[in-house]
Design a protein around this motif. Structure first.
Motif, mmCIF file in Angstrom:
data_model
loop_
_atom_site.group_PDB
_atom_site.id
_atom_site.type_symbol
_atom_site.label_atom_id
_atom_site.label_comp_id
_atom_site.label_asym_id
_atom_site.label_seq_id
_atom_site.Cartn_x
_atom_site.Cartn_y
_atom_site.Cartn_z
ATOM 1 N N HIS A 90 0.521 -0.750 -0.308
ATOM 2 C CA HIS A 90 0.077 0.070 -0.185
ATOM 3 C C HIS A 90 0.795 1.354 0.308
ATOM 4 O O HIS A 90 0.581 2.192 -1.343
ATOM 5 N N ASP A 91 2.027 1.003 0.575
ATOM 6 C CA ASP A 91 2.437 2.400 0.615
ATOM 7 C C ASP A 91 3.456 2.654 -0.493
ATOM 8 O O ASP A 91 3.615 4.003 -1.157
ATOM 9 N N VAL A 92 3.969 2.065 -1.010
ATOM 10 C CA VAL A 92 4.279 2.010 -1.801
ATOM 11 C C VAL A 92 3.891 2.282 -3.280
ATOM 12 O O VAL A 92 4.278 2.850 -3.908
ATOM 13 N N ALA A 93 2.196 1.721 -3.776
ATOM 14 C CA ALA A 93 1.928 2.292 -4.139
ATOM 15 C C ALA A 93 1.166 3.640 -4.071
ATOM 16 O O ALA A 93 0.746 4.277 -5.306
ATOM 17 N N SER A 94 1.450 4.488 -3.167
ATOM 18 C CA SER A 94 0.747 5.244 -2.434
ATOM 19 C C SER A 94 1.772 6.680 -2.829
ATOM 20 O O SER A 94 1.932 7.668 -2.852
ATOM 21 N N THR A 95 3.275 6.247 -2.400
ATOM 22 C CA THR A 95 4.801 7.342 -2.668
ATOM 23 C C THR A 95 4.630 7.040 -4.444
ATOM 24 O O THR A 95 5.548 7.958 -5.031
ATOM 25 N N LEU A 96 4.152 6.134 -5.073
ATOM 26 C CA LEU A 96 4.348 5.805 -6.547
ATOM 27 C C LEU A 96 3.925 7.397 -7.420
ATOM 28 O O LEU A 96 5.070 7.814 -8.710
ATOM 29 N N PRO A 97 2.760 7.931 -7.393
ATOM 30 C CA PRO A 97 2.508 8.958 -8.521
ATOM 31 C C PRO A 97 3.209 10.098 -8.161
ATOM 32 O O PRO A 97 3.757 10.872 -8.859
ATOM 33 N N VAL A 98 3.479 11.078 -7.239
ATOM 34 C CA VAL A 98 4.484 11.461 -6.959
ATOM 35 C C VAL A 98 5.744 11.711 -7.580
ATOM 36 O O VAL A 98 6.050 12.019 -7.971
ATOM 37 N N SER A 99 5.941 10.339 -6.858
ATOM 38 C CA SER A 99 7.098 10.388 -7.266
ATOM 39 C C SER A 99 7.753 9.888 -9.050
ATOM 40 O O SER A 99 8.438 10.812 -9.620
ATOM 41 N N ILE A 100 7.007 9.582 -9.572
ATOM 42 C CA ILE A 100 6.978 9.473 -11.005
ATOM 43 C C ILE A 100 7.156 10.353 -11.596
ATOM 44 O O ILE A 100 7.201 11.503 -12.861
ATOM 45 N N PHE A 101 6.167 11.192 -11.151
ATOM 46 C CA PHE A 101 5.695 13.104 -11.653
ATOM 47 C C PHE A 101 6.997 13.984 -11.824
ATOM 48 O O PHE A 101 7.110 14.675 -12.507
ATOM 49 N N LEU A 102 8.321 13.736 -10.563
ATOM 50 C CA LEU A 102 9.309 14.341 -10.034
ATOM 51 C C LEU A 102 10.516 13.311 -11.163
ATOM 52 O O LEU A 102 11.015 14.579 -12.083
ATOM 53 N N PHE A 103 9.590 12.816 -11.388
ATOM 54 C CA PHE A 103 11.173 11.590 -12.124
ATOM 55 C C PHE A 103 11.002 12.411 -13.685
ATOM 56 O O PHE A 103 11.659 12.415 -14.574
ATOM 57 N N VAL A 104 9.930 12.144 -14.054
ATOM 58 C CA VAL A 104 9.296 12.454 -15.562
ATOM 59 C C VAL A 104 9.729 14.426 -15.573
ATOM 60 O O VAL A 104 10.738 14.192 -16.614
ATOM 61 N N GLY A 105 9.526 14.607 -14.630
ATOM 62 C CA GLY A 105 10.267 16.310 -15.034
ATOM 63 C C GLY A 105 11.541 16.218 -15.685
ATOM 64 O O GLY A 105 11.917 16.951 -15.619
ATOM 65 N N PHE A 106 11.912 15.627 -14.389
ATOM 66 C CA PHE A 106 13.229 15.633 -14.460
ATOM 67 C C PHE A 106 14.619 14.763 -15.407
ATOM 68 O O PHE A 106 15.389 15.570 -16.257
ATOM 69 N N ILE A 107 13.644 14.101 -15.947
ATOM 70 C CA ILE A 107 14.288 13.584 -16.792
ATOM 71 C C ILE A 107 14.387 13.842 -18.521
ATOM 72 O O ILE A 107 15.075 14.132 -19.105
ATOM 73 N N ARG A 108 12.884 14.681 -18.974
ATOM 74 C CA ARG A 108 12.653 15.420 -19.488
ATOM 75 C C ARG A 108 13.599 16.921 -19.862
ATOM 76 O O ARG A 108 14.670 17.565 -21.391
ATOM 77 N N THR A 109 14.598 17.254 -18.812
ATOM 78 C CA THR A 109 15.748 18.249 -18.971
ATOM 79 C C THR A 109 17.011 17.596 -19.101
ATOM 80 O O THR A 109 18.132 18.415 -19.746
#
Length: 285
Positions: free
Chosen positions: A152-171
């Protein structure tokens, strides 16, 4: 008349800002002050004058009793909470990193829809998902287990983590990926050996935010792990102790201080990494 009004506004601005900052500082520090000073007082002093400094009657006995308490020991719950933090952080990075890389490097509408799907998860209150999560965990045989809480904790942390990672990888320039492919590296190897080391600011930010969130989480471990399991996180141990000793403030305040102190120290020490990780994408682009 207009010039005089503008001059008056310009004079008021320097006064309003310090006053607002002072009020904000007072509102944020007063609860911490009450928590700290009342952790070293007797019951009568806490009830009689909670704002006074215990200069004459300073005692560490109440804090020592909280540390050595055989029931609902907050110090003992540090280990289990730290275990949750480490396991969830590792699994989150292993899952969110490749997913974010695939989304960031794809230009298809399907990938963008997938990002919006993950982003939508950040707007759903965690408390609203608890009951559905219980039914799902029961159906897969993970109800009232540590594995179910971790999932449950892993699933709840994935949305924000993926969003931040995507924004950084695009740079990060895509030419780096192309150069790695020319050298014979696959996409997965390219990510872990080349892209992931460049993501250090974003990774550190995600680890800090997730760690603080898991440490402070109360609803999930309280509901997904029943008291009969014998497993207490810092927050559930505090709740169990306070519910039993709610009238004994010499036990309430020291236990609260022991629970809050580690995460406050951690946040103060790591706050510059949070700020740099959240702003580095905007600066690089």
């Amino acid at each position: 008349m207009t010039e005089q009004a503008e001059t008056g506004r310009a004079r008021r601005r320097p006064i309003v800002r310090p006053v607002m900052l002072a009020l904000l500082l007072l509102a944020m520090t007063m609860p911490v002050y009450l928590l700290v000073v009342n952790s070293f007082k007797s019951q009568d002093d806490i009830l009689g004058n909670p704002f006074s400094l215990p200069l004459g009657d300073l005692t560490l006995d109440h804090l020592a009793d909280a540390v050595n308490s055989p029931q609902y020991n907050v110090i003992r719950s540090y280990g289990f909470t730290l275990f949750l933090v480490v396991v969830v952080d590792v699994l989150c990075i292993l899952l969110a990193g490749p997913a974010a890389y695939a989304i960031a490097r794809s230009t298809s509408r399907r990938a963008q829809s997938l990002l919006l799907y993950f982003l939508a998860g950040t707007f759903i209150p965690g408390a609203a998902l608890v009951i559905p999560v219980i039914y799902v965990l029961r159906s897969v045989g993970l109800a009232n287990t540590v594995a179910g809480l971790v999932a449950h904790d892993v699933a709840s942390t994935l949305p924000v983590s993926i969003f931040l990672f995507v924004g950084f990888i695009r740079t990060i320039p895509a030419s780096i990926d192309q150069a790695a492919m020319i050298d014979g590296a696959g996409r997965l190897r390219t990510f872990w050996t080349i892209i992931f080391p460049l993501m250090r600011p974003a990774v550190v930010t995600v680890l800090i935010l997730n760690s603080i969130g898991i440490w402070n989480d109360f609803v999930s471990p309280q509901i997904l792990l029943s008291p009969g399991s014998g497993r207490y996180t810092v927050t559930t141990a505090i709740y169990a102790g306070i519910s039993q000793y709610s009238t004994d403030l010499t036990k309430v305040f020291p236990n609260l201080l022991l629970a809050v102190a580690p995460v406050v120290i951690f946040f103060v020490y790591m706050q510059r990494h949070i700020i740099s990780g959240l702003t580095v994408g905007a600066v690089k682009g």
